[in-house]
Enzyme design. Structure first.
Site, PDB file in Angstrom:
ATOM      1  N   GLY A 112      44.919  41.858  33.684  1.00 14.54           N
ATOM      2  CA  GLY A 112      43.851  41.014  33.069  1.00 14.54           C
ATOM      3  C   GLY A 112      42.720  40.787  33.838  1.00 14.54           C
TER       4      GLY A 112
ATOM      5  NE  ARG B  48      35.797  43.905  39.333  1.00 10.67           N
ATOM      6  CZ  ARG B  48      35.176  44.656  40.098  1.00 10.67           C
ATOM      7  NH1 ARG B  48      34.251  44.276  40.919  1.00 10.67           N
ATOM      8  NH2 ARG B  48      35.860  45.832  40.000  1.00 10.67           N
TER       9      ARG B  48
ATOM     10  CE  LYS C 225      33.809  46.142  36.196  1.00  7.73           C
ATOM     11  NZ  LYS C 225      33.821  47.721  36.004  1.00  7.73           N
TER      12      LYS C 225
ATOM     13  CG  ASP D 205      35.362  38.835  45.666  1.00  2.63           C
ATOM     14  OD1 ASP D 205      35.567  39.399  44.544  1.00  2.63           O
ATOM     15  OD2 ASP D 205      34.788  39.261  46.645  1.00  2.63           O
ATOM     16  N   GLY D 206      36.717  37.917  42.358  1.00  2.77           N
ATOM     17  CA  GLY D 206      35.929  37.890  41.208  1.00  2.77           C
ATOM     18  C   GLY D 206      34.658  38.419  40.952  1.00  2.77           C
TER      19      GLY D 206
ATOM     20  NE  ARG E 123      33.289  46.650  30.294  1.00  2.34           N
ATOM     21  CZ  ARG E 123      34.474  46.718  31.397  1.00  2.34           C
ATOM     22  NH1 ARG E 123      34.438  47.827  32.203  1.00  2.34           N
ATOM     23  NH2 ARG E 123      35.439  45.983  31.342  1.00  2.34           N
TER      24      ARG E 123
ATOM     25  CG  ASP F 288      44.510  48.961  34.282  1.00  4.68           C
ATOM     26  OD1 ASP F 288      45.126  49.714  34.606  1.00  4.68           O
ATOM     27  OD2 ASP F 288      43.519  48.451  34.952  1.00  4.68           O
ATOM     28  CG  ASN F 289      40.892  51.218  34.402  1.00  4.97           C
ATOM     29  OD1 ASN F 289      40.611  49.807  34.184  1.00  4.97           O
ATOM     30  ND2 ASN F 289      41.242  51.407  35.722  1.00  4.97           N
TER      31      ASN F 289
ATOM     32  CG  ASP G 160      37.688  49.801  35.148  1.00  2.00           C
ATOM     33  OD1 ASP G 160      36.701  50.031  36.128  1.00  2.00           O
ATOM     34  OD2 ASP G 160      38.520  49.039  34.851  1.00  2.00           O
TER      35      ASP G 160
HETATM   36  P1  AMP Z   1      40.099  48.122  38.125  1.00  2.00           P
HETATM   37  O1  AMP Z   1      40.637  49.095  39.181  1.00  2.00           O
HETATM   38  O2  AMP Z   1      38.826  47.890  38.197  1.00  2.00           O
HETATM   39  O3  AMP Z   1      40.498  48.768  36.803  1.00  2.00           O
HETATM   40  O4  AMP Z   1      40.911  46.659  38.352  1.00  2.00           O
HETATM   41  C1  AMP Z   1      42.366  46.697  38.399  1.00  2.00           C
HETATM   42  C2  AMP Z   1      42.714  44.996  38.289  1.00  2.00           C
HETATM   43  O5  AMP Z   1      41.923  44.363  39.494  1.00  2.00           O
HETATM   44  C3  AMP Z   1      41.899  44.442  37.066  1.00  2.00           C
HETATM   45  O6  AMP Z   1      42.919  43.392  36.580  1.00  2.00           O
HETATM   46  C4  AMP Z   1      40.634  43.720  37.762  1.00  2.00           C
HETATM   47  O7  AMP Z   1      40.358  42.758  36.848  1.00  2.00           O
HETATM   48  C5  AMP Z   1      41.036  43.302  39.109  1.00  2.00           C
HETATM   49  N1  AMP Z   1      40.102  43.326  40.186  1.00  2.00           N
HETATM   50  C6  AMP Z   1      39.390  44.580  40.333  1.00  2.00           C
HETATM   51  N2  AMP Z   1      38.349  43.910  41.249  1.00  2.00           N
HETATM   52  C7  AMP Z   1      38.497  42.585  41.413  1.00  2.00           C
HETATM   53  C8  AMP Z   1      38.073  41.435  42.225  1.00  2.00           C
HETATM   54  N3  AMP Z   1      36.857  41.720  43.016  1.00  2.00           N
HETATM   55  N4  AMP Z   1      38.407  40.154  41.898  1.00  2.00           N
HETATM   56  C9  AMP Z   1      39.353  40.117  41.150  1.00  2.00           C
HETATM   57  N5  AMP Z   1      40.195  40.858  40.283  1.00  2.00           N
HETATM   58  C10 AMP Z   1      39.788  42.194  40.550  1.00  2.00           C
HETATM   59 MG    MG Z   2      39.827  48.176  34.903  1.00  2.00          MG
END
Ligand code: AMP
Ligand code: MG
Length: 488
Positions: free
Chosen positions: A84, A87, A107, A119-120, A175, A247-248, A257
Site C-alpha cells: 500500500g 508515503r 509522494k 517514516d512516510g 506524480r 507493486d511497481n 516508481d
Molecule cells: P517501493 O520500493 O518504493 O516500491 O516501496 C515499497 C513499499 O514500501 C511501498 O508500500 C511503499 O509505500 C513503502 N515505502 C517506501 N518508502 C517508505 C517510507 N519512507 N515510509 C513509508 N513507506 C515507505
Molecule cells: Mg513502489
C-alpha cells in the site's frame, strides 16, 4: 488555482484505501513546476496561488479527497500481502485536455496506515531524481508517470543509506499517472479471497484501461501487450528500472516508481545499479524475463473471476507463455529501427546480436554507439576495429538491399532519410547517472541551476544540441556512479 477534480477511486468500497490527509510541511518551497503538464491537465494557475503550499499538501485544492491506496506485491520474488501507499496520497483525478483520466498524487507526504516501519517521507534527492528521469523518459517517448511539481518541505529526513546520508532536506513530488493500479492491487484482493472486491476492481480497471476487453482474459492480454512494448522500449534505450516488483508494475503500461533506475553507460547485458538487487534479478537483460513472471502473478489474481477455473488456468498459462515471443518481436522491431533497417527481415536478429556482442567486448557506450552509427565515428566505440569493420560491411549490405545506403563502398553510410529515422530513435542525450547525482548534490546545497539545465537538455533528447554537448559524454572513470538507491 483552477483544478477540477473528478474522483472515481475514492468512490470505491472502503477496502480499497484509507482516507489520509498529507502531513503538514513546516516551510514549503517550490523547487520545480511543470507548466506544460499543468496545462495538459486543465490546471489554471492564477496570480497569488501558493504552489508550494498546494503541492506540499498544506493547502489542498477544492475537491481533493486524499487517500492512500491498498495493494500487495511480490518484492524480489517474495510475496507481501500488505504494502500500500506508505508515503503517498492520491489527491484525486482530473480529466485532461485529451479526455483521459489522470491521477494526481503526492509522494513523500507523511505516514499512512500502510507505512509499516517507514517514516512516510522522501528527501530531495529521490524526488528530483524521479522528476528529472520521468520527464526525460516522457521526452524519449516512453509511456511513464509524469512529474507535476517538486516542493522542499523545510523538514528534515534521516537516511542511513543512499547517495547522500544523514540528515537531509525533505521533499514532496507530485506524480501524475494514467492510474496507480498495479499488478499488486489485484494481488491484494486475490490473496485475501475478497471476490466481490476483486470483481469491483476488475470492472474499474477494465473501464479505465481496457474498455474493449470482453473479460479477464482479454484484459490480461491487453496488459501483457502494453508491458511487452514497454520493456522492449526500455531495452532499446538502455534503461534499467531496477525494482520491477509486482507493486511497481502498472496496469496502464506506464513506467512507474522511479527508485534505483538508471540508464546504462557502457553496454553490458547484466548491468545492475540498484544497491539492493544483490542477485541481479532486475539486471538490464533480465527485465524481459521478469515481466512475464509479473504477468503470471496478474493472471493468477484474475483466475477467481473466471467461471471455469481449470479452463482459465490453461488459457491464461498459454497467454502468459506466449509473452516472451511478443517481447522478442517488439525488441527486434525496436533494435532494427535503431539500425535503420525498417521492417525486420531474416538475419536481422543475428546482425543486432553480433553488434551487441562487439559492444560488450569493447565496453562501448550504449547510447553513443547507436547514435554514432548514423552521426559518424562509430568505429571509435570499439576496441576491435576489424571486428567492427566486418560487422559494418554486413550492416551496409543489409541497408543496400533496401536502397538505404549512399556513398562509395569505402565511404558508405545510411542515406539521409535512414539517418533521420535512426536519429529519431537513437537519442543523443540520456540522463546519465553521474549527471543526475551531481545535480542532486547541487540542489541539496541550494543550487537548482544544474537541475534546470538538465531538464532543458533532456526535453529534446533526439536533437544534437551544441550547448549540451558535454552531457553526451560518458562519465570519466572517476565520475562513474556504480550504485543507485530506492527512494527510501
Ligand atoms: P517501493 O520500493 O518504493 O516500491 O516501496 C515499497 C513499499 O514500501 C511501498 O508500500 C511503499 O509505500 C513503502 N515505502 C517506501 N518508502 C517508505 C517510507 N519512507 N515510509 C513509508 N513507506 C515507505
Ligand atoms: Mg513502489
Amino acid at each position: 488555482m483552477k483544478l477540477s477534480f473528478d474522483n472515481s477511486y475514492a468512490a470505491l468500497p472502503e477496502a480499497f484505501f484509507a482516507r489520509q490527509h498529507p502531513a503538514p510541511a513546516p516551510a514549503p518551497r517550490l523547487l520545480a513546476f511543470n507548466t506544460a503538464l499543468a496545462q495538459e491537465l486543465g490546471i489554471e494557475v492564477e496570480a497569488g496561488d501558493d504552489l508550494a503550499a498546494i503541492f506540499s499538501g498544506n493547502a489542498l485544492p477544492k475537491g481533493a479527497d486524499p487517500i492512500a491506496q491498498a495493494y500487495a506485491g511480490h518484492q524480489f520474488g517474495g510475496f507481501s500481502a500488505q504494502l500500500g501507499d506508505g508515503r503517498a496520497v492520491l489527491l484525486g483525478e482530473v480529466m485532461d485536455t485529451n479526455g483521459a483520466r489522470r491521477d494526481i498524487a503526492l509522494k513523500g507526504s507523511g505516514r499512512t496506515p500502510f507505512s509499516r516501519g517507514g517514516d512516510g517521507l522522501a528527501w530531495m534527492g529521490p524526488v528530483l531524481r524521479e522528476y528529472l528521469l520521468s520527464e526525460a523518459m516522457h521526452a524519449l517517448g516512453v509511456p511513464t508517470t509524469r512529474a507535476l511539481a517538486a516542493v522542499a518541505t523545510g523538514g528534515e529526513v534521516v537516511r542511513p543509506t543512499g547517495s547522500m546520508t544523514g540528515v537531509l532536506p525533505g521533499a514532496v513530488l507530485t506524480r501524475v499517472a494514467a492510474s496507480h493500479l498495479r499488478v499488486g492491487t489485484f494481488q491484494y484482493f486475490a490473496a485475501r479471497r475478497m471476490l466481490p472486491e476483486l470483481e469491483t476492481l476488475f470492472d474499474y480497471a477494465r473501464a479505465r484501461h481496457a474498455p474493449q476487453a470482453a473479460g479477464p482474459h482479454e484484459f490480461l492480454q491487453s496488459v501483457i501487450d502494453r508491458q511487452a512494448e514497454l520493456v522492449a522500449h526500455w531495452l532499446s534505450l538502455g534503461f534499467i528500472h531496477g525494482v520491477m516488483n509486482t507493486d511497481n508494475t502498472s496496469i496502464s503500461g506506464e513506467t512507474i516508481d522511479y527508485g534505483p533506475c538508471a540508464f546504462m553507460d557502457i553496454y553490458h547485458p547484466v548491468t545492475v545499479y540498484s544497491s539492493i538487487d544483490a542477485h541481479g534479478r532486475y539486471a538490464y537483460d533480465n527485465q524481459a524475463a521478469v515481466i512475464p513472471w509479473n504477468m503470471a502473478q496478474l493472471a493468477s489474481s484474475l483466475i477467481p473471476l473466471m467461471p471455469d477455473q481449470e479452463q482459465a488456468v490453461q488459457m491464461f498459462t498459454t497467454t502468459v507463455n506466449a509473452m516472451p515471443d511478443r517481447i522478442e518481436a517488439a525488441w527486434l522491431r525496436r533494435f532494427a529501427g535503431k539500425l535503420g533497417l525498417g521492417a525486420p527481415r531474416e538475419g536481422d536478429q543475428a546482425l543486432i546480436g553480433d553488434l551487441l556482442a562487439l559492444m560488450q567486448a569493447g565496453q562501448s557506450d550504449f547510447t553513443n554507439t547507436f547514435r554514432a552509427l548514423s552521426a559518424g565515428g562509430a568505429q571509435d566505440q570499439f576496441a576491435d576495429r576489424d571486428g567492427f569493420a566486418a560487422w559494418q560491411a554486413r550492416w551496409h549490405a543489409r541497408l543496400a538491399a533496401q536502397g538505404a545506403l549512399e556513398g562509395t563502398i569505402e565511404q558508405a553510410r545510411p542515406n539521409a532519410q535512414t539517418r533521420a529515422a535512426m536519429e529519431a530513435v537513437n537519442p543523443a542525450l540520456i540522463a546519465r547517472n553521474h549527471r543526475v547525482e551531481a545535480m542532486i548534490e547541487a540542489a541539496v546545497a541550494g543550487d537548482m541551476a544544474p537541475f534546470e539545465r538538465l531538464m532543458r537538455a533532456y526535453a529534446r533528447p533526439f536533437e544534437a544540441q551544441a550547448e549540451f554537448a558535454d552531457l553526451a559524454r560518458p562519465p570519466a572513470a572517476s565520475e562513474v556512479v556504480g550504485a543507485t538507491y530506492c527512494g527510501t
